[in-house]
Design a protein around this motif. Structure first.
Motif, PDB file in Angstrom:
ATOM      1  N   GLY A 186       6.823  50.710 -14.936  1.00 18.81           N
ATOM      2  CA  GLY A 186       7.123  49.445 -15.599  1.00 18.81           C
ATOM      3  C   GLY A 186       6.654  48.274 -14.771  1.00 18.81           C
ATOM      4  O   GLY A 186       6.194  48.428 -13.635  1.00 18.81           O
ATOM      5  N   THR A 187       6.769  47.094 -15.340  1.00 26.21           N
ATOM      6  CA  THR A 187       6.391  45.867 -14.667  1.00 26.21           C
ATOM      7  C   THR A 187       7.590  44.934 -14.696  1.00 26.21           C
ATOM      8  O   THR A 187       8.211  44.755 -15.745  1.00 26.21           O
ATOM      9  CB  THR A 187       5.207  45.196 -15.387  1.00 26.21           C
ATOM     10  N   ILE A 188       7.943  44.332 -13.545  1.00 25.97           N
ATOM     11  CA  ILE A 188       9.027  43.373 -13.496  1.00 25.97           C
ATOM     12  C   ILE A 188       8.471  42.019 -13.095  1.00 25.97           C
ATOM     13  O   ILE A 188       7.437  41.921 -12.444  1.00 25.97           O
ATOM     14  CB  ILE A 188      10.159  43.805 -12.544  1.00 25.97           C
ATOM     15  N   THR A 189       9.146  40.968 -13.509  1.00 24.88           N
ATOM     16  CA  THR A 189       8.739  39.597 -13.208  1.00 24.88           C
ATOM     17  C   THR A 189       9.806  38.972 -12.320  1.00 24.88           C
ATOM     18  O   THR A 189      10.989  39.004 -12.664  1.00 24.88           O
ATOM     19  CB  THR A 189       8.613  38.782 -14.506  1.00 24.88           C
ATOM     20  N   VAL A 190       9.390  38.424 -11.178  1.00 26.88           N
ATOM     21  CA  VAL A 190      10.314  37.777 -10.247  1.00 26.88           C
ATOM     22  C   VAL A 190       9.725  36.445  -9.783  1.00 26.88           C
ATOM     23  O   VAL A 190       8.551  36.159 -10.009  1.00 26.88           O
ATOM     24  CB  VAL A 190      10.612  38.672  -9.015  1.00 26.88           C
ATOM     25  N   CYS A 191      10.549  35.624  -9.122  1.00 32.07           N
ATOM     26  CA  CYS A 191      10.095  34.345  -8.575  1.00 32.07           C
ATOM     27  C   CYS A 191       9.130  34.597  -7.418  1.00 32.07           C
ATOM     28  O   CYS A 191       9.306  35.545  -6.658  1.00 32.07           O
ATOM     29  CB  CYS A 191      11.279  33.539  -8.050  1.00 32.07           C
ATOM     30  N   ARG A 192       8.099  33.739  -7.265  1.00 24.53           N
ATOM     31  CA  ARG A 192       7.184  33.844  -6.120  1.00 24.53           C
ATOM     32  C   ARG A 192       7.917  33.579  -4.816  1.00 24.53           C
ATOM     33  O   ARG A 192       7.696  34.249  -3.828  1.00 24.53           O
ATOM     34  CB  ARG A 192       6.049  32.844  -6.257  1.00 24.53           C
ATOM     35  N   ILE A 193       8.777  32.563  -4.821  1.00 21.36           N
ATOM     36  CA  ILE A 193       9.597  32.248  -3.651  1.00 21.36           C
ATOM     37  C   ILE A 193      10.857  33.106  -3.758  1.00 21.36           C
ATOM     38  O   ILE A 193      11.507  33.107  -4.802  1.00 21.36           O
ATOM     39  CB  ILE A 193       9.963  30.756  -3.652  1.00 21.36           C
ATOM     40  N   PRO A 194      11.212  33.861  -2.707  1.00 23.95           N
ATOM     41  CA  PRO A 194      12.385  34.734  -2.787  1.00 23.95           C
ATOM     42  C   PRO A 194      13.624  33.972  -3.272  1.00 23.95           C
ATOM     43  O   PRO A 194      13.927  32.884  -2.795  1.00 23.95           O
ATOM     44  CB  PRO A 194      12.563  35.234  -1.369  1.00 23.95           C
ATOM     45  N   CYS A 195      14.309  34.530  -4.236  1.00 21.82           N
ATOM     46  CA  CYS A 195      15.474  33.893  -4.836  1.00 21.82           C
ATOM     47  C   CYS A 195      16.729  34.714  -4.564  1.00 21.82           C
ATOM     48  O   CYS A 195      16.662  35.862  -4.143  1.00 21.82           O
ATOM     49  CB  CYS A 195      15.266  33.738  -6.341  1.00 21.82           C
ATOM     50  N   LYS A 196      17.868  34.097  -4.839  1.00 23.23           N
ATOM     51  CA  LYS A 196      19.158  34.765  -4.660  1.00 23.23           C
ATOM     52  C   LYS A 196      19.520  35.454  -5.975  1.00 23.23           C
ATOM     53  O   LYS A 196      19.481  34.823  -7.036  1.00 23.23           O
ATOM     54  CB  LYS A 196      20.215  33.726  -4.306  1.00 23.23           C
ATOM     55  N   PRO A 197      19.868  36.733  -5.934  1.00 21.97           N
ATOM     56  CA  PRO A 197      20.226  37.432  -7.168  1.00 21.97           C
ATOM     57  C   PRO A 197      21.443  36.793  -7.843  1.00 21.97           C
ATOM     58  O   PRO A 197      22.349  36.309  -7.176  1.00 21.97           O
ATOM     59  CB  PRO A 197      20.550  38.854  -6.714  1.00 21.97           C
ATOM     60  N   SER A 198      21.465  36.790  -9.173  1.00 20.42           N
ATOM     61  CA  SER A 198      22.610  36.260  -9.902  1.00 20.42           C
ATOM     62  C   SER A 198      23.771  37.239  -9.769  1.00 20.42           C
ATOM     63  O   SER A 198      23.568  38.450  -9.653  1.00 20.42           O
ATOM     64  CB  SER A 198      22.251  36.044 -11.368  1.00 20.42           C
ATOM     65  N   PRO A 199      25.018  36.724  -9.763  1.00 21.08           N
ATOM     66  CA  PRO A 199      26.178  37.620  -9.626  1.00 21.08           C
ATOM     67  C   PRO A 199      26.318  38.521 -10.848  1.00 21.08           C
ATOM     68  O   PRO A 199      26.098  38.088 -11.980  1.00 21.08           O
ATOM     69  CB  PRO A 199      27.354  36.665  -9.497  1.00 21.08           C
TER      70      PRO A 199
ATOM     71  N   ASP B 203      17.551  35.488 -13.055  1.00 19.25           N
ATOM     72  CA  ASP B 203      17.661  35.111 -14.472  1.00 19.25           C
ATOM     73  C   ASP B 203      17.210  33.679 -14.757  1.00 19.25           C
ATOM     74  O   ASP B 203      17.568  33.108 -15.775  1.00 19.25           O
ATOM     75  CB  ASP B 203      19.091  35.306 -14.990  1.00 19.25           C
ATOM     76  N   LYS B 204      16.408  33.067 -13.882  1.00 22.07           N
ATOM     77  CA  LYS B 204      15.902  31.709 -14.072  1.00 22.07           C
ATOM     78  C   LYS B 204      14.652  31.764 -14.950  1.00 22.07           C
ATOM     79  O   LYS B 204      13.803  32.626 -14.759  1.00 22.07           O
ATOM     80  CB  LYS B 204      15.561  31.124 -12.706  1.00 22.07           C
ATOM     81  N   PRO B 205      14.509  30.832 -15.902  1.00 23.23           N
ATOM     82  CA  PRO B 205      13.270  30.791 -16.689  1.00 23.23           C
ATOM     83  C   PRO B 205      12.086  30.413 -15.795  1.00 23.23           C
ATOM     84  O   PRO B 205      12.207  29.567 -14.918  1.00 23.23           O
ATOM     85  CB  PRO B 205      13.530  29.719 -17.743  1.00 23.23           C
TER      86      PRO B 205
END
Length: 51
Positions: A28-41, A7-9
């Motif tokens: 569908g298409t999803i957008t994620v961080c290029r560097i692996p991130c930790k999922p929000s709780p 959920d980071k901008p």
């Protein structure tokens, strides 16, 4: 645009788009961080009665 994992901008250079072609639907298409991130709780079960 926000990461759908943490959920980071994100800006265009920080984002990676993943296309999920649906087997029987539109997909569908999803957008994620290029560097692996930790999922929000997220709350996945109801809160107890406090007993």
């Amino acid at each position: 645009m926000f990461c759908q994992r943490c959920d980071k901008p994100l800006t265009d250079d920080e984002a990676e788009r993943i296309v999920n072609a649906g087997a029987t639907g539109a997909g569908g298409t999803i957008t994620v961080c290029r560097i692996p991130c930790k999922p929000s709780p997220r709350q996945t079960s109801p809160v107890g009665l406090g007993r």
